[in-house]
Scaffold this active site. Sequence first.
Site, short mmCIF file in Angstrom:
data_model
loop_
_atom_site.label_atom_id
_atom_site.label_comp_id
_atom_site.label_asym_id
_atom_site.label_seq_id
_atom_site.Cartn_x
_atom_site.Cartn_y
_atom_site.Cartn_z
N ASP A 292 40.12 42.27 44.61
CA ASP A 292 39.62 43.21 43.99
C ASP A 292 39.15 44.83 45.15
OD1 ASP A 292 37.92 44.44 41.18
OD2 ASP A 292 36.78 45.09 42.76
N GLU B 32 47.45 27.53 55.36
CA GLU B 32 46.78 26.28 55.49
C GLU B 32 47.11 25.47 54.29
OE1 GLU B 32 42.88 27.59 56.35
OE2 GLU B 32 43.54 28.91 58.03
C1 NOJ Z 1 38.34 47.04 39.58
C2 NOJ Z 1 37.48 46.16 39.63
O1 NOJ Z 1 38.99 46.14 37.83
C3 NOJ Z 1 36.55 47.08 38.29
O2 NOJ Z 1 36.85 46.31 36.46
C4 NOJ Z 1 35.45 46.67 38.83
O3 NOJ Z 1 34.46 48.08 38.22
C5 NOJ Z 1 35.79 47.82 40.64
N1 NOJ Z 1 37.10 46.74 41.22
C6 NOJ Z 1 34.71 47.84 41.19
O4 NOJ Z 1 35.23 45.41 41.80
#
Ligand code: NOJ
Length: 578
Positions: free
Chosen positions: A224, A291
């Site tokens: 993310d 790893e």
């Molecule tokens: C991207 C994620 O896909 C989204 O759903 C989220 O709100 C933001 N990052 C923050 O983590």
Amino acid sequence: MTTESTPQSLESEHTLLAGSEWWRTAVIYQIYPRSFADDDGNGIGDLAGITKRLPSLAELGVDAVWLSPFFRSPQKDAGYDVADYCDVDPLFGTLDDFDRLLAEAHDLGLKVIVDMVPNHTSDQHRWFQEALAAPEGSPERDRYMFRDGKGPNGDLPPNNWESVFGGPMWERTTKADGTPGQWFLHIFDKSQPDLNWENPWVREQFRDILRFWLDRGVDGFRVDVAHGMIKEAGLPDYTPPAEGASMGGAQAASDVTPLEPVIQDSPPDPPYWGQEGVHDIWREWHAVLAEYEGDRVLCAEAWVDPLEKVALWVRPDEMSQAFNFAYMFTDWKAPALKRVIIESIAAFGAVGAPATWVLSNHDVVRHASRLALTKDSPQGAGIGPKSLGKPDPVIGLRRARAATSLMLALPGSAYLYQGEELGLPEDMELPDEARQDPTWFRTNGEKYGRDGCRVPIPWESEEPAFGFNSTGASWLPQPAEWASYARDGQIGVPGSTLELYRAALRLRAENDLGGGELTWIKGYGRNVVAFRNGDVTVLANLGKVAVELPVGEVLLASEDVTGGALPRDTTVWMRVSA
Ligand code: NOJ
């Protein structure tokens, strides 16, 4: 029909560098756990529900699943606010439930990718609570981005950055004696404080978190906000360009003749996106995955521009894949699509990585609606009851079927988002009181946000909550008309969207399209995307006028093509006679 003939001259050829890892060609299905299947019937999906429905995904023909976050979380941002990275939120089950899910997936031949959220934690995470309790300048505070405010009393935020969800990117703390304290940075909601990735302690924690899940047997991670973890030194003020200006070349250049190289000027990156320092982190993570035996995948969510820059995330010693958002947001116009495909294959191929195609996910308007919008809808704004330019659902679905049929014929990897195989549209009529996305609250209802693509999916038309569970509860209300999209009404039904996806996935595998090479075909006019992948000819007609099909066997068609014509908004795969 057009008067054009259909000569098949070789126009250009692109080769993906060889590599045998499974993820290079995989089709990966995104499960959004709260909305997939709800075993305990509380209205929020769970891991046990997913496990029971996994056979349907094996039957669909995907290679892997990506699970959006199910870790312990106060759920302020639907789980993207993690309070414990090494445990399952009771809402979704237990670690044992996860182990059962993983074992069942592996038995079915499906790989499992989990969603790592390293840019920020929840404000309820122990690390943040300890930081709040610790004095300014302490090692605990240095885990996050605490700064003094500006102005005589520190009353002003440290800089002018605006949160992705609206409002300032800074929140002020209150000291134990009740007086105002330092500020902390949060790119997203104020319940999601950003970690300080310059701090080696933070890096070490995450290497261990990765190992925790790798030890359990996961096949990799979707990462993310992989573009946001390092901020420019000094945290300088930043004023973003006007909306739309940074959407990448694909949309802006839709009238450009395809195959002509176009030099894109892209605006400088904001001081919190795409900083060079993130690449050191990926090299460290790459080493952690190495790893372990077998091929594990790291897939970047990196919203950066242009594609050559995205490709830096997937150099051989960094990540494996990066979502191709330039492709996702390309207008439904053939010249623009051709160009973004060519540029993608060239950019990712130049670093030895596969292109990673995607049309929908839990953050964007579902493509069965997005492709027929008649007004721009910036990412994250969503579509709601009062939005202008709402799509015609028939055109939207037709284009979505054509778009997916085109995407699944491309070499590289592809991601699907739960429900798109049913042709689900965006839910554009959610009542205000049902909304949950922080975007809606932080913009005071100015932006609807992303709830419309997150509504629990329909399985059986006659069951409570359309089979999402047995009680009828649903954390976001399901539109009544979704009965007609339910899986049980589509399975085995010729021409249904589900059967189109199943056929496309089967043929893609049989013909190794994911590992293939594209040869562009001329002669169908500027509104048709035309190429060969191996000996499969793919034609997508994005124009208004039907086009004559070549002679040969039709393998897949997103609409009826009997009669030898390729109608508008239709994709066909053919084995063309010599
Ligand atoms: C991207 C994620 O896909 C989204 O759903 C989220 O709100 C933001 N990052 C923050 O983590």
